[in-house]
Enzyme design. Structure first.
Site, PDB file in Angstrom:
ATOM      1  CB  SER A 214     114.466  26.343 -32.640  1.00  0.00           C
ATOM      2  OG  SER A 214     113.181  26.793 -33.019  1.00  0.00           O
TER       3      SER A 214
ATOM      4  CG  ASP B 125     107.946  27.359 -40.096  1.00  0.00           C
ATOM      5  OD1 ASP B 125     108.343  26.180 -40.192  1.00  0.00           O
ATOM      6  OD2 ASP B 125     108.714  28.357 -40.001  1.00  0.00           O
TER       7      ASP B 125
ATOM      8  CG  HIS C  72     111.551  27.385 -43.696  1.00  0.00           C
ATOM      9  ND1 HIS C  72     110.658  27.204 -42.662  1.00  0.00           N
ATOM     10  CD2 HIS C  72     112.439  28.307 -43.261  1.00  0.00           C
ATOM     11  CE1 HIS C  72     111.005  27.960 -41.641  1.00  0.00           C
ATOM     12  NE2 HIS C  72     112.086  28.657 -41.976  1.00  0.00           N
TER      13      HIS C  72
ATOM     14  CB  CYS D 250     112.046  24.254 -41.299  1.00  0.00           C
ATOM     15  SG  CYS D 250     110.410  23.787 -41.882  1.00  0.00           S
TER      16      CYS D 250
END
Lengths: 364, 648
Positions: free
Chosen positions: B326, B365, B371, B384
């Site tokens: 991420s 996710d 989310h 997210c």
């Protein structure tokens, strides 16, 4: 009689010959001082040897030529017997048995033979007519070859060569016909393979090394390579006394003994060498002149053979050091450090002087 | 006496003899001329040739190794120096009975059977007057004990040579590097003449990449040597030029803090100064003691280091290639904003998974139940995945590639630290060339969250983070700040080097991304909110968790059931202070679990240490510290008397 003549005459010494020998000896001491690394002891020891040699020379010069003549056969026989005794009683040094010890005195019978062979052959040939006939030549040859064979067995190739040469010179000077000389040379050449067969490995290697020194640059070829470098780098004027890098820095092996010529060539250059060669040539030519002047056939043959043998010393040594002859262990006469051959050489000069100074004035 | 008297017969003989004598004289003359000819040939015609040979015989060149430059950190703390190592040496020709000597020496110094063996092996290769080492690495006490007894041992002496020493041990080994014996391959590469007399060469790190600066220039002596090679006198001496002392950009204190923070974990931390590209700390864990290599490492230890599954000799910071996870999101988000992708200004509904139209496969996710509705800011703050699946899909792989490469992903940063890995920013063209396969839309999705083919090195991550911190100014990471000539004291600076900057169409986009990254740490729902406790400055960051193990569709990731080697890598990128960034950090903790849990706290520790340290100068102080001057001025006073050149 003039006083000057009287002195040398009374001393039984030949002044020109003495002068030549003295000049050479002095030259030798100068070269040795440098070759030995400024070792005064070495020079002093050599000077003492020279002095002893001069003593021998003077002593022998007092002996009348007819004594040499009458002693020749017994001296020759003694020489041969001593040579025969070497393998039985001799001492071994550096892989060769050459020495005999009698009490405190140690000597090489082969050195003695260098004198007795020309004495004997000259005695033998002068008893007959010259030029000698075939059988006399053969017998003269045999008288020479017997001790030569004994010396080769020691083994001592260099001395054997000199002994053979001294006998051959007598035969040559006696007028041996050219066809015999040619035949002898041819048979000598034919003997080469035979000689090769009997050579020791180290002797063969020396011959091979001469043909191509680079083949074994750190072994047998090293001597020759370093010697030629020393000579070549000396150039016309030389690097100067004590300045020969090849000799001072130890690159040159045996530089105060057999290879001292290379030191002279390096430090004194071609000019120094020419001076040295002139001195040698002067001695040889003076000797030949004395031989021609000698009043007996015996004296002529003996004196001629002795000086020619002396020249062979010079030629073989310089030829070896400068790389045109195989490495045969022969010193540069009167210059190389070492005692044995010096005494013999001086004794030889004593004989030559005796022959010259004992001449009877010819009344016509 | 008849033959002695002259008659007419004998006068004929006399004539014959005279002719022969003349013949002999002629032959003698000719032979003499032959000799003269030979001598003229040698001494006149080939004189030059033999003069050369004789010179070559006489003069030898003996190299004198230069003193290697020292390495300091940015404040002058010594990282690499040269220390004398003492060995017991014997001159064979001066010793009569070596066995008796060794026996007697054993009374004061420990000499093992191995030492003795090595001595006799070395003896065979040396000349009789050359020193042969009998015992290496004497301790100070042994040197002292021998010195007192020296008179008892003629021909034995203590020799000294300089060996490389790293006083801080493992600290910064991957950055500083180490030296080792010159091997065959290096021998072919280096200028052999320059390394005559030098036995060691830089193997890794700065020691290797700045070898030219550190090595110096070899000196030599022209000496006159005799046939045995013994040196008689020095004709000429050219002193060696010592190598330059290097001051790194690295701060040893920060490095120490970073290493301690990483502790026993495998991983890497890179801290950069954004405005200069200076590497403030570079950790790769685990490390090893560089002194092992400089002092001559034994085969066993070296094998063990090489074969260790933790790969201690591997520099993870520049050679480790990890999926960024991420941490890639700020860069992808920025690309979306800049490219005017509608989605970047809109929102996504995140149910916890995403499905490509017409496909069954669910892209999950990290948060099982999603989310909810998120925009770009929240998608970064909460990390997210679904939002970024959609953004990536809308943007397409090639536009994403374009932006990722402008931040340096998939390209070497150009740091001067040897053998840097490239990482990988995937694109259609790359896949066609490398794999001869078409690009699939699903691959675009996972690239958008830093998985799949995309790989980065910790250094690339830190460098890209720094580019956000500077709002697009990019500087090439660099490790050496300046070189100081130990003789003249001249300073040569390595100036910061800018590389193609990132120019945004809409420069306010920088602030949007940075604001989102600040939210990661300071926001209520930020993934790294746990580290904002008591922060004295504003910190922008982004967590990342990179999968090592692919979880099947119907399974869940459960760390407890997996081998530690298959645990996720935890990543964190950060810079601070947000307003005027002074430090950018990338942290990778291998198999550490989540980025928020494993990596973010380490980044905070490092940044706290750097920003909280008032003694830290804003820029590097010029000049050379006193210690360097004394330690490497070519010949230390203590050593000058005892060091002799070590051949080979």
């Amino acid at each position: 009689m003039e006083p000057r003549v009287a002195v040398s005459e009374r001393m039984r010494l030949d002044l020109p010959l003495l002068f030549g020998v003295l000049v050479l000896s002095a030259f030798g001491l100068v070269a040795l001082y440098s070759a030995g690394g400024r070792d005064t002891d070495l020079v002093v020891r050599q000077a003492i040897r020279l002095a002893i040699g001069f003593g021998f020379m003077c002593a022998i010069a007092q002996v009348a030529p007819r004594r040499f003549f009458s002693w020749a056969p017994s001296l020759y026989l003694a020489g041969v017997l001593l040579l025969c005794a070497v393998p039985v009683l001799g001492e071994t040094a550096q892989g060769a048995q050459r020495w005999l010890r009698v009490g405190p005195i140690r000597f090489q019978p082969s050195e003695f033979v260098k004198l007795t062979v020309p004495l004997m052959v000259a005695w033998y040939l002068s008893r007959g007519d010259l030029p000698p006939r075939f059988w006399r030549i053969v017998l003269g040859g045999c008288l020479t070859l017997l001790p030569v064979a004994l010396v080769i067995r020691q083994p001592d190739l260099g001395t054997a060569l000199l002994v053979a040469a001294s006998g051959a010179f007598v035969l040559f000077l006696a007028g041996t016909g050219w066809r015999y000389i040619v035949a002898l040379a041819a048979s000598a050449a034919a003997c080469v393979p035979l000689l090769w067969h009997f050579m020791h490995d180290y002797q063969r290697r020396r011959v091979l090394t001469l043909l191509d020194p680079q083949q074994d640059p750190l072994g047998a070829g090293y001597h020759i390579i370093q010697a030629t470098i020393a000579i070549g780098s000396g150039g016309m004027h030389g690097k100067g006394w004590f300045n020969g890098t090849q000799s001072q820095l130890d690159f040159l092996p045996e530089r105060s003994t057999d290879f001292v010529f290379a030191v002279i060539a390096e430090e004194f250059g071609l000019l120094g060498i020419l001076v040295l060669l002139s001195a040698y040539l002067f001695i040889v030519y003076r000797g030949l002149y004395i031989a021609v002047q000698a009043q007996s056939t015996f004296g002529k043959l003996l004196a001629g053979a002795l000086v020619l043998t002396f020249f062979i010393y010079v030629f073989v040594n310089i030829g070896m050091v400068s790389g045109i002859l195989p490495v045969v262990g022969l010193p540069l006469p009167l210059v190389s450090y070492g005692g044995t051959s010096m005494v013999t050489l001086m004794a030889g000069f004593g004989i030559v002087m005796s022959l010259h100074t004992h001449r009877v004035p010819i009344l016509r | 006496m008849a033959p002695l008297l002259t008659t007419s017969e004998s006068s004929r003989e006399s004539l014959l003899f005279s002719m022969r004598a003349v013949g002999a004289a002629v032959i003698v003359g000719m032979l003499t001329l032959l000799l003269v000819g030979r001598l003229v040939h040698l001494q006149i015609f080939k004189h030059q040739h033999f003069t050369t040979l004789s010179e070559n015989n006489r003069v030898k060149i003996v190299p004198i190794a230069p003193t290697r430059g020292l390495i300091f950190d940015r404040r002058g703390e010594i990282l690499a120096q040269n220390l004398p190592a003492y060995s017991l040496e014997v001159v064979p020709e001066a010793v009569e009975d070596i066995d008796a000597l060794i026996a007697e020496l054993r009374g004061i110094i420990e000499i093992t059977g191995g030492d003795e063996e090595a001595y006799f092996a070395a003896l065979a290769r040396k000349r009789r007057f050359e020193r042969v080492p009998l015992r290496l690495r004497l301790e100070d006490r042994e040197v002292a004990r021998f010195s007192v007894n020296r008179h008892r041992f003629p021909g034995v002496d203590v020799g000294a040579r300089l060996i490389r020493n790293y006083p801080l041990g493992e600290l910064g080994i991957h950055l500083v590097g180490y030296v080792g014996r010159i091997n065959k391959r290096e021998l072919d590469r280096i200028d052999r003449a320059d390394y005559r007399g030098t036995s060691h060469i830089g193997k890794t790190g700065v020691e290797a990449s700045y070898e030219d600066w550190l090595h110096g220039t070899v000196g030599y002596q022209r000496v006159e040597a005799n046939a045995q090679g013994r040196i008689l006198r020095v004709l000429e001496r050219h002193d060696p030029v010592p190598g330059r002392n290097l001051f790194l950009t690295m701060d040893a204190r920060l490095q120490r803090t970073a290493e301690a923070a990483l502790g026993d974990e495998n991983g890497a931390i890179v801290a950069l100064e954004p405005m200069t590209g200076a590497v403030l700390a570079m950790v790769s864990s685990p490390g090893a003691d560089p002194n092992l290599f400089a002092g001559g490492i034994d085969v066993e230890t070296y094998r063990a280091l090489q074969r260790s599954p933790d790969r201690p000799l591997f520099n993870r910071a520049v050679n480790g290639q990890y999926p960024p996870g991420s941490t890639i999101k700020p860069f992808v988000g920025l690309a979306g904003l800049e490219r005017g992708i509608d989605h970047a200004r809109g929102t996504s509904w995140c149910p916890g998974w995403f499905r490509l139209p017409g496909r069954k496969h669910r892209y999950r996710d990290w948060k099982k139940y999603g989310h909810g509705r998120v925009g770009l800011r929240d998608a970064i703050v909460q990390s997210c995945d679904v939002y970024f699946y959609e953004l990536a899909l809308a943007m397409g792989i090639d536009r994403m590639y374009e932006y990722l490469s402008s931040f340096g992903f998939g390209e070497r940063t150009g740091i001067r630290l040897g053998g840097e890995s490239r990482g990988l920013a995937p694109s259609r063209a790359w896949k066609r060339n490398a794999r001869d396969e078409p690009w699939f839309p699903g691959e675009t999705l996972i690239t958008g969250i830093g998985q799949g083919y995309v790989l980065t090195t910790p250094l690339q991550l830190a460098s890209a983070t720094a580019a956000i911190a500077t709002r697009g100014v990019r500087l090439r990471p660099r490790v050496v700040d300046r070189a100081v000539d130990p003789v003249s004291g001249d300073i040569e600076r390595f100036e910061p080097e800018t590389i193609a900057p990132i120019r945004l169409i809409e420069s306010s986009n920088w602030e949007r991304i940075i604001e989102a990254m600040t939210g990661v740490v300071h926001g209520q729902r930020g993934t790294a909110r746990k580290i904002n406790d008591g922060l004295a400055y504003r910190l922008a960051g982004k967590t990342g968790t990179a999968q090592v193990f692919t979880v099947r569709q119907n399974e869940e990731y459960d760390a407890r059931k997996l081998d530690k080697k298959l645990h996720d890598h935890g990543l964190f990128i950060a810079f601070a202070p947000v307003e005027r960034p002074r430090i950018a950090v990338a942290v990778v903790v291998e198999n550490g679990g989540s980025g928020s849990g494993a990596a973010a706290p380490l980044a905070r520790t490092v940044i706290d240490a750097y920003l909280g340290d008032d003694t830290l100068p804003p820029a590097v102080v010029p000049g050379r510290p006193a210690r360097s001057a004394a330690a490497n001025d070519g010949s230390g006073p203590a050593l000058a008397a005892t060091v002799h050149p070590v051949p080979g």
